[in-house]
Design an enzyme around this catalytic site. Structure first.
Site, PDB file in Angstrom:
ATOM      1  N   HIS A  14       0.842  -1.195   0.000  1.00 18.08           N
ATOM      2  CA  HIS A  14       0.000   0.000   0.000  1.00 18.08           C
ATOM      3  C   HIS A  14       0.878   1.247   0.000  1.00 18.08           C
ATOM      4  O   HIS A  14       2.054   1.194   0.371  1.00 18.08           O
ATOM      5  CB  HIS A  14      -0.908   0.006   1.234  1.00 18.08           C
ATOM      6  CG  HIS A  14      -2.010  -1.017   1.173  1.00 18.08           C
ATOM      7  ND1 HIS A  14      -3.038  -1.061   2.079  1.00 18.08           N
ATOM      8  CD2 HIS A  14      -2.233  -2.030   0.292  1.00 18.08           C
ATOM      9  CE1 HIS A  14      -3.857  -2.065   1.768  1.00 18.08           C
ATOM     10  NE2 HIS A  14      -3.384  -2.672   0.694  1.00 18.08           N
ATOM     11  N   GLU A  51       1.153   3.743   1.923  1.00 19.65           N
ATOM     12  CA  GLU A  51       1.788   4.095   3.200  1.00 19.65           C
ATOM     13  C   GLU A  51       3.030   3.240   3.455  1.00 19.65           C
ATOM     14  O   GLU A  51       4.039   3.731   3.972  1.00 19.65           O
ATOM     15  CB  GLU A  51       0.799   3.876   4.361  1.00 19.65           C
ATOM     16  CG  GLU A  51      -0.469   4.733   4.302  1.00 19.65           C
ATOM     17  CD  GLU A  51      -1.626   4.045   3.593  1.00 19.65           C
ATOM     18  OE1 GLU A  51      -1.382   3.339   2.580  1.00 19.65           O
ATOM     19  OE2 GLU A  51      -2.779   4.182   4.033  1.00 19.65           O
ATOM     20  N   CYS A 110      -5.752   1.710   5.950  1.00 24.14           N
ATOM     21  CA  CYS A 110      -6.449   0.464   6.292  1.00 24.14           C
ATOM     22  C   CYS A 110      -5.951  -0.029   7.652  1.00 24.14           C
ATOM     23  O   CYS A 110      -5.025   0.541   8.237  1.00 24.14           O
ATOM     24  CB  CYS A 110      -6.222  -0.588   5.211  1.00 24.14           C
ATOM     25  SG  CYS A 110      -4.578  -1.317   5.237  1.00 24.14           S
ATOM     26  N   CYS A 132      -2.173  -0.747   7.569  1.00 31.29           N
ATOM     27  CA  CYS A 132      -1.334   0.448   7.525  1.00 31.29           C
ATOM     28  C   CYS A 132      -1.420   1.230   8.829  1.00 31.29           C
ATOM     29  O   CYS A 132      -0.425   1.796   9.279  1.00 31.29           O
ATOM     30  CB  CYS A 132      -1.713   1.321   6.330  1.00 31.29           C
ATOM     31  SG  CYS A 132      -1.266   0.548   4.758  1.00 31.29           S
TER      32      CYS A 132
END
Ligand SMILES: [Zn+2]
Ligand SMILES: [Zn+2]
Lengths: 189, 315
Positions: A68, A70, A104, A107
């Site tokens: 992701h 991040e 999410c 993360c």
């Protein structure tokens, strides 16, 4: 010390402008992700008023569902800190993450572990959100993971939602047919 | 002491709904003073006061008292004034004065809950065989338990060799082959390199992707795995899912971990569509049973089975 800085930061009159400006930069990476056929999420990490890391979703590219935006950006901060010969924990503790969609659950857990104290996000993440939407990892009692962090959501959320809509209308071309639709009858334990 | 098979059977970490005690709610109940009218009164009540969220309750129960009198659920969530008017109808003339009674609020999901419910009011119970087997520790065959134990043993050998706190291992259970092993690297200046995250990335690398370029000594097993897979591929090409385009992330794979995965790793496993997870040591902040049960979170698009296993015996 960094908590005081954040309070100062949040109370600044220019706050809206500053947030907006950094968020616009994050959107560049979300757009890039969409172009690449990835879930359109982009982020930047700002340290001492400069961008030291950027990230966009790279799940399909890496065949790793954890890639992701991040996580990409956290990797960059670690690299940057090493190059600058600064303690990375210190850098994280004085940084702000701007991300187009609420982090999410995974993360949010990652952000606690590196110790970023403030996250500014665009729209809420109704599917996986870890900062209030599905779970509240950002402020749950999870001492072994790291300090809790503060969140400010809703900055430029319409643009973030619009990007996601464009993506989901096109569907993720790399997921197999039967995985694309959320199966409601999946076995739950 | 003699060991039975269930001693070795992994313990399923189920959704809270299967584990929790029975919750109660108040309903109005009346004694049926004329038994002959039981059927007609119950039918009339079902029409006038349907038990919306309490469908699991049987409408009528016989009391323990010697006269064997019957009681019927009149209604729920109403005040006396609200139902008095309806009950004044002649068809309800055989009902005694309604009184509040505690009954189970939710339908029982396990036999244990069923038994507990019955202490308050008779309920219907539709047994889920899979859940019963998981609870009774009769879900896995002896052969399956043996396979799980041997993977766990391999994992702990790996952990000891690598001298780290946590280790993880991913298996393709269809061919009973280890695809990836990893050990914790967060002490090496990368706070996100937990064993589970590394293991997921190694699977990605086997599929031609990957995000972390780690040349570590601690994955001796991996080369062996690739060899095994290539051999399997030559012998039975259809069995080797790794190289096939069908394989999507970690779908259908099992993850073995020494310690319960943290919240980050637990969600990473959801994103990766892992099939099952086995671990030995719970962790107070863990994401698969202790602090959160992310694998059973109904709002997420993927759920999976999680089992707690016994510490493998040393030879
Ligand atoms: Zn995420
Ligand atoms: Zn972890």
């Amino acid at each position: 010390v960094h908590w005081q800085n954040i309070t100062k930061y949040c109370n600044s009159e220019r706050m809206d402008d500053i947030q907006q400006n950094w968020m616009v930069r994050s959107f560049n990476f979300a757009e890039e992700a969409l172009q690449a056929g990835e879930v359109p999420v982009g982020c930047i990490i700002v340290y001492e008023d400069k961008i030291i890391a950027v990230g966009k979703n790279e799940v399909n590219e890496t065949k790793n569902a954890t890639r992701h935006a991040e996580i990409v950006a956290i990797d960059q901060v670690l690299k940057w800190s090493k190059e600058q010969d600064i303690n990375s924990a210190l850098v994280f503790s004085k940084s702000v993450l701007y991300v187009t969609v609420e982090p999410c659950i995974m993360c949010a857990g990652a952000l606690r572990q590196v110790g970023i104290p403030l996250i500014i996000f665009g729209c809420h993440n109704e599917r996986f959100g870890g900062c209030g939407s599905i779970l509240s990892i950002h402020d749950a009692s999870l001492e072994s993971l790291g300090p809790s962090f503060q969140c400010i959501g809703g900055i430029m959320k319409e643009r973030a939602v619009d990007l996601l809509k464009r993506f989901y209308q096109g569907e993720n071309p790399n997921a197999p047919e039967d995985k694309r639709k959320v199966k409601k009858d999946e076995q739950k334990v | 002491m003699l060991k039975t098979m269930s001693d070795d059977h992994p313990l399923a970490i189920l959704h809270q709904d299967y584990v929790k005690c029975v919750e109660l709610t108040d309903v109005f109940v009346s004694v049926i003073q004329c038994k002959k009218q039981t059927a007609s009164v119950a039918k009339a009540l079902c029409e006038d006061f349907p038990l919306e969220n309490l469908q699991h309750l049987k409408r009528v129960r016989s009391c323990n008292s010697k006269d064997g009198s019957l009681q019927v659920v009149v209604c729920q969530g109403k005040t006396q004034e609200q139902f008095d008017a309806v009950l004044s109808d002649v068809k309800y003339s055989c009902l005694g004065k309604p009184f509040l009674t505690k009954v189970p609020k939710l339908k029982p999901l396990t036999r244990k809950q069923f038994e507990e419910c019955k202490l308050y009011w008779p309920v219907t119970f539709h047994e889920n065989k899979r859940i019963t087997k998981l609870i009774n520790l009769s879900y896995f065959s002896e052969d399956e338990i043996h396979k799980i134990q041997s993977h766990m043993k391999e994992l702990f050998n790996h952990k000891e060799k690598s001298k780290t706190e946590n280790a993880a291992l991913i298996v393709d259970p269809k061919v009973n082959t280890v695809l990836a092993t990893s050990c914790d690297r967060r002490h090496l200046e990368h706070p996100l390199q937990h064993a589970v995250m590394l293991c997921i990335d190694k699977v990605a690398r086997l599929q031609g992707g990957g995000m972390w370029d780690i040349k570590e000594e601690c994955c001796i097993l991996e080369n062996k795995s690739i060899k095994q897979l290539e051999e399997a591929n030559n012998e039975k090409p259809e069995m080797c899912s790794m190289q096939s385009a069908e394989q999507y992330l970690c779908t259908g794979y099992d993850l073995y971990a020494t310690t319960e995965p943290c919240v980050m790793c637990a969600m990473a496993l959801v994103h990766s569509r892992i099939g099952r997870v086995f671990y030995v040591f719970p962790h107070e902040d863990g994401g698969l049973g202790s602090k959160f049960q992310i694998h059973t979170e109904r709002d997420l698009n993927h759920n999976f089975e999680v089992f707690k296993c016994a510490l493998p015996e040393k030879k």
